[in-house]
Design an enzyme around this catalytic site. Structure first.
Site, PDB file in Angstrom:
ATOM      1  N   CYS A   2      55.001  35.995  36.919  1.00 55.15           N
ATOM      2  CA  CYS A   2      56.180  36.669  36.748  1.00 55.15           C
ATOM      3  C   CYS A   2      56.670  36.606  35.383  1.00 55.15           C
ATOM      4  O   CYS A   2      56.116  35.839  34.539  1.00 55.15           O
ATOM      5  CB  CYS A   2      57.025  35.962  37.783  1.00 55.15           C
ATOM      6  N   ARG A  27      53.734  41.893  34.031  1.00 50.14           N
ATOM      7  CA  ARG A  27      53.141  40.597  34.527  1.00 50.14           C
ATOM      8  C   ARG A  27      53.611  40.628  36.061  1.00 50.14           C
ATOM      9  O   ARG A  27      52.995  39.771  36.651  1.00 50.14           O
ATOM     10  CB  ARG A  27      54.096  39.406  33.862  1.00 50.14           C
ATOM     11  N   TRP A  74      55.797  38.757  40.898  1.00 49.00           N
ATOM     12  CA  TRP A  74      54.547  39.209  41.487  1.00 49.00           C
ATOM     13  C   TRP A  74      54.365  38.270  42.546  1.00 49.00           C
ATOM     14  O   TRP A  74      54.247  36.923  42.259  1.00 49.00           O
ATOM     15  CB  TRP A  74      53.520  39.134  40.574  1.00 49.00           C
ATOM     16  N   ASN A  98      58.277  31.128  36.890  1.00 53.64           N
ATOM     17  CA  ASN A  98      57.278  31.653  36.840  1.00 53.64           C
ATOM     18  C   ASN A  98      56.139  30.647  37.100  1.00 53.64           C
ATOM     19  O   ASN A  98      56.194  29.494  36.588  1.00 53.64           O
ATOM     20  CB  ASN A  98      57.028  32.121  35.341  1.00 53.64           C
ATOM     21  N   GLY A  99      55.223  30.856  38.218  1.00 54.27           N
ATOM     22  CA  GLY A  99      53.952  29.584  38.218  1.00 54.27           C
ATOM     23  C   GLY A  99      54.009  29.609  39.982  1.00 54.27           C
ATOM     24  O   GLY A  99      54.585  30.312  40.725  1.00 54.27           O
ATOM     25  N   GLU A 490      31.857  46.712  35.020  1.00 54.02           N
ATOM     26  CA  GLU A 490      33.428  46.953  34.391  1.00 54.02           C
ATOM     27  C   GLU A 490      33.720  48.289  34.665  1.00 54.02           C
ATOM     28  O   GLU A 490      34.935  48.597  35.151  1.00 54.02           O
ATOM     29  CB  GLU A 490      33.278  47.010  32.880  1.00 54.02           C
ATOM     30  N   LYS A 494      37.512  48.994  36.617  1.00 56.45           N
ATOM     31  CA  LYS A 494      38.372  49.861  36.361  1.00 56.45           C
ATOM     32  C   LYS A 494      38.746  50.926  37.175  1.00 56.45           C
ATOM     33  O   LYS A 494      40.057  51.232  37.572  1.00 56.45           O
ATOM     34  CB  LYS A 494      37.924  50.789  34.902  1.00 56.45           C
ATOM     35  N   GLU A 497      40.709  49.421  40.238  1.00 60.95           N
ATOM     36  CA  GLU A 497      42.185  48.652  40.155  1.00 60.95           C
ATOM     37  C   GLU A 497      42.909  49.859  39.615  1.00 60.95           C
ATOM     38  O   GLU A 497      43.911  49.946  40.195  1.00 60.95           O
ATOM     39  CB  GLU A 497      41.997  47.804  39.085  1.00 60.95           C
ATOM     40  N   HIS A 513      17.238  47.741  46.967  1.00 62.79           N
ATOM     41  CA  HIS A 513      17.506  46.378  47.434  1.00 62.79           C
ATOM     42  C   HIS A 513      18.603  46.479  48.512  1.00 62.79           C
ATOM     43  O   HIS A 513      19.015  45.496  49.110  1.00 62.79           O
ATOM     44  CB  HIS A 513      17.423  45.180  46.650  1.00 62.79           C
ATOM     45  N   LYS A 616      49.119  41.483  34.994  1.00 62.25           N
ATOM     46  CA  LYS A 616      48.635  41.266  33.529  1.00 62.25           C
ATOM     47  C   LYS A 616      48.042  40.038  33.601  1.00 62.25           C
ATOM     48  O   LYS A 616      46.949  39.901  33.196  1.00 62.25           O
ATOM     49  CB  LYS A 616      49.516  41.983  32.663  1.00 62.25           C
TER      50      LYS A 616
HETATM   51  C1  F6R Z   1      41.198  44.115  34.721  1.00 61.89           C
HETATM   52  C2  F6R Z   1      41.860  43.111  34.077  1.00 61.89           C
HETATM   53  C3  F6R Z   1      41.646  41.781  34.749  1.00 61.89           C
HETATM   54  C4  F6R Z   1      41.746  40.802  33.671  1.00 61.89           C
HETATM   55  C5  F6R Z   1      41.586  39.314  34.396  1.00 61.89           C
HETATM   56  C6  F6R Z   1      41.409  38.057  33.211  1.00 61.89           C
HETATM   57  O1  F6R Z   1      41.280  45.478  33.880  1.00 61.89           O
HETATM   58  O2  F6R Z   1      42.620  43.156  33.132  1.00 61.89           O
HETATM   59  O3  F6R Z   1      40.460  41.655  35.529  1.00 61.89           O
HETATM   60  O4  F6R Z   1      40.442  41.049  32.769  1.00 61.89           O
HETATM   61  O5  F6R Z   1      42.584  38.892  35.065  1.00 61.89           O
HETATM   62  O6  F6R Z   1      42.557  38.134  32.232  1.00 61.89           O
HETATM   63  P1  F6R Z   1      42.552  37.713  30.894  1.00 61.89           P
HETATM   64  O7  F6R Z   1      41.650  38.207  30.051  1.00 61.89           O
HETATM   65  O8  F6R Z   1      43.849  37.615  30.234  1.00 61.89           O
HETATM   66  O9  F6R Z   1      42.020  35.928  31.074  1.00 61.89           O
END
Ligand code: F6R
Length: 621
Positions: A2, A27, A74, A98-99, A490, A494, A497, A513, A616
């Site tokens: 948060c 966040r 969040w 937050n936490g 990756e 992308k 998400e 497989h 984030k």
């Molecule tokens: C995907 C994304 C997440 C972060 C993951 C790790 O686009 O952003 O999968 O990569 O939550 O976050 P960090 O790099 O901040 O530890």
């Protein structure tokens, strides 16, 4: 996950709080709230939905209070509705958090038996009620103590009873004019403004106003009032002046600059980010490549390394997976990559000579931090690759190899990933050099990267248009071999998400497989097909997909007439990238993957910067 903000000073608090929440919304954005201290009591406003809803709801309330705390959520405990939104009130107190409080249900049961009533399902309200419970008790037992000492004593007692990691801000009616804060493993940053003090869970909310900040040390209590703040260690009444640090991020870096989303802006920043990250690290003289000024790191980390563990989550984990190929090939180091939430709960063998590297954009990801702490406690040599130099992970790691991507606001990671790959590529090459394996050609290839990335971005409209066409597909698969296998993961991440479409990434050799069973005319398979050592095998994969009616988007070399012709004649798509060295191919290939997902998400009307259910900075486990 948060965002929290507090302001106390001579100016009206609300604009600082709302602006801070907007900047922290990446966040978490399922509900928001604020509490302003007015006369002798609080005005509290909470709202389900994004911060804008809260801003609209408080627009003409005429509130001009000069002190307040605010929160963007969040949800972890309890649905994202108004009742569970912060701030939470408990008698004299109002609190944002937050936490996570891990033992909240145990404490809740205990407090309920003493007659405390709860109005939400959150762990945060439990923390607030616990502090209030102790505050009343101490007040009864020691009526001669000042209201502030009673509050601080209650806070300290509660912190001893609470398990979890958190940062909180609170105001108490009995101590008007002051905001109190504590952190236990989640950051809390305070900054002195002219005639005011701004506190937040992250510097994004502060840098537009001031670039000198204090990172509150773990366990210490922050006391902020009109233009000043102090910290005090637990159990001590001595107040310490804050240790201020100057940040080199500036507010203009967190604007959209005419792009429709932060994510799109960040995709377009990638050539610059790579150039910044490489700056000063490319070979100065022909025979003397010197990337990292890491004489000490060489002694501690690299000279006698026997095994390298790379640990991360999500997109950062994919960067780690790609660099396994780099470290094995260039540095000849035994390299194992793990997901932080797996590593930390296994019993990894960290024998002498093991180096553990953690990779994190935010530097605050709870599982990655726990993995780093495990490695530090086991005596391993550690390093971090973080985008926030002041983050907890960066601070707690033995050595830092920072990325220079600047603030990344879009929830889906783009430029931070490119910067991570750039650091990992240069690091593996340089460690290889230190260990006697010099690959000068690959060093030189790095210098072309910003230019090549610019060229790739020149085709952005085409990538977006191809992405738009994916909106009605039943599923999008991504396949690749070698370094292109993690790139496939990756690409799928992308896509899922941002668009919420089913999408999966596979090693192309694994198609037959199992995953090949997915393929029919409603499925698109994005195939990463550079001209590398596995090219002929990739050609066979393309045939296998075609034979089952799958639609193909091939991402290959711009000079590859063969794949291009086959794709275009069969109604498939072809994306041509500049020819590049093996090590730099992943960095170029990620751009179309990002823009395919962006184009598809736009066509589906998704929120590009704030995909649903995501945040984030994942500071919960
Ligand atoms: C995907 C994304 C997440 C972060 C993951 C790790 O686009 O952003 O999968 O990569 O939550 O976050 P960090 O790099 O901040 O530890």
């Amino acid at each position: 996950m948060c965002g929290i903000v507090g302001y106390v000073g001579q100016k009206t608090a609300k604009p600082y709080l709302l602006d801070g929440l907007k900047r922290l919304e990446y966040r978490g954005y399922d509900s928001a709230g604020l509490a302003l201290f007015s006369e002798k009591d609080y005005v509290i406003k909470r709202n389900a939905g994004p911060v804008q809803g809260l801003a609209d709801a408080t627009l003409d309330s005429g509130q001009r209070e000069t002190m307040g705390i605010a929160h963007t959520r969040w949800a972890t405990h309890g649905a994202p509705n108004e009742t569970n939104a912060h701030p939470h009130r408990a008698g004299d107190l109002v609190l944002v958090h937050n936490g996570i409080i891990e033992n909240y249900s145990e404490i809740k049961d205990r407090l309920t038996k003493t007659g405390v009533r709860f109005s939400s399902q959150t762990d945060t309200e439990v923390f607030a009620q616990l502090i209030e419970f102790h505050r009343r008790k101490i007040q009864d037992q020691q009526p001669n103590l000042s209201a502030e000492d009673i509050l601080i004593s209650a806070l300290e007692t509660s912190m001893k009873e609470v398990d979890g990691h958190y940062a909180i801000l609170l105001m108490a009616r009995s101590v008007p004019g002051k905001i109190f804060g504590v952190q236990n493993g989640a950051p809390l940053v305070a900054s002195p403004l002219k005639g005011g003090c701004l506190i937040a869970s992250d510097i994004q909310a502060i840098i537009p106003y001031h670039n000198e900040v204090c990172f509150l040390p773990k366990g210490e209590i922050l006391v902020a009032e009109n233009g000043k703040f102090w910290t005090r260690a637990p159990g001590s009444s001595a107040l310490h002046a804050p240790k201020l640090e100057r940040m080199d991020w500036t507010a203009d870096k967190v604007e959209k600059d005419g792009f429709d989303s932060f994510m799109l802006k960040e995709i377009f920043q990638q050539p610059l980010v790579v150039a910044d990250t490489l700056s000063g690290r490319l070979p100065a003289k022909e025979h003397e490549p010197f990337i990292w000024d890491h004489q000490k790191a060489h002694e501690v980390l690299w000279k006698n390394v026997k095994k390298l563990y790379l640990i991360a989550c999500g997109t950062s984990y994919h960067a780690a997976l790609i660099s396994k190929y780099f470290f094995e090939k260039w540095a000849k180091i035994d390299c194992e990559v793990d997901i932080a939430s797996e590593f930390r709960y296994r019993s990894p063998v960290l024998a002498p000579g093991t180096v553990v590297g953690v990779i994190s954009q935010s530097g605050e990801t709870a599982d990655t931090l726990a993995a780093l702490r495990l490695a530090n406690a086991a005596g391993a040599s550690t390093f971090s690759i973080c985008n926030v130099p002041s983050s907890t992970i960066a601070r707690e790691s033995g050595f830092q190899y920072p990325t220079k991507a600047g603030p990344e606001i879009g929830v889906a990671s783009t430029k931070a990933f490119t910067a991570q790959l750039t650091v990992l590529c240069t690091l593996a090459l340089d460690v290889g050099r230190l260990r006697g394996h010099l690959d000068l050609a690959s060093f030189r290839a790095l210098a072309r990267l910003p230019h090549d990335l610019d060229r790739v971005l020149g085709q952005s409209e085409t990538f977006i248009k191809i992405g738009e066409k994916l909106k009605d597909r039943r599923m999008v698969l991504f396949v690749g071999r070698g370094t292109m296998y993690p790139m496939a993961l990756e690409g799928a991440l992308k896509m899922k998400e941002l668009t919420y479409l089913p999408s999966e990434g596979f090693a192309a050799g694994e198609l037959k497989h199992g995953p090949i069973a997915y393929i029919d005319k409603d499925i698109t398979v994005v195939t990463l097909a550079p001209k590398d050592d596995w090219y002929s095998k990739t050609l066979s994969n393309l045939e296998e997909i075609r034979a089952r009616g799958g639609h193909i988007i091939a991402i290959g070399s711009e000079t590859d007439e063969q794949i291009k012709r086959q794709c275009l004649s069969g109604g498939d798509e072809f994306i041509g990238l500049p020819e590049s060295a093996w090590g730099t191919q992943p960095i170029l290939s990620v751009v179309p993957l990002q823009l395919l997902a962006y184009g598809c998400a736009k066509a589906l009307g998704r929120n590009i910067d704030k995909p649903r259910n995501l945040a984030k900075s994942v500071t919960v486990e």
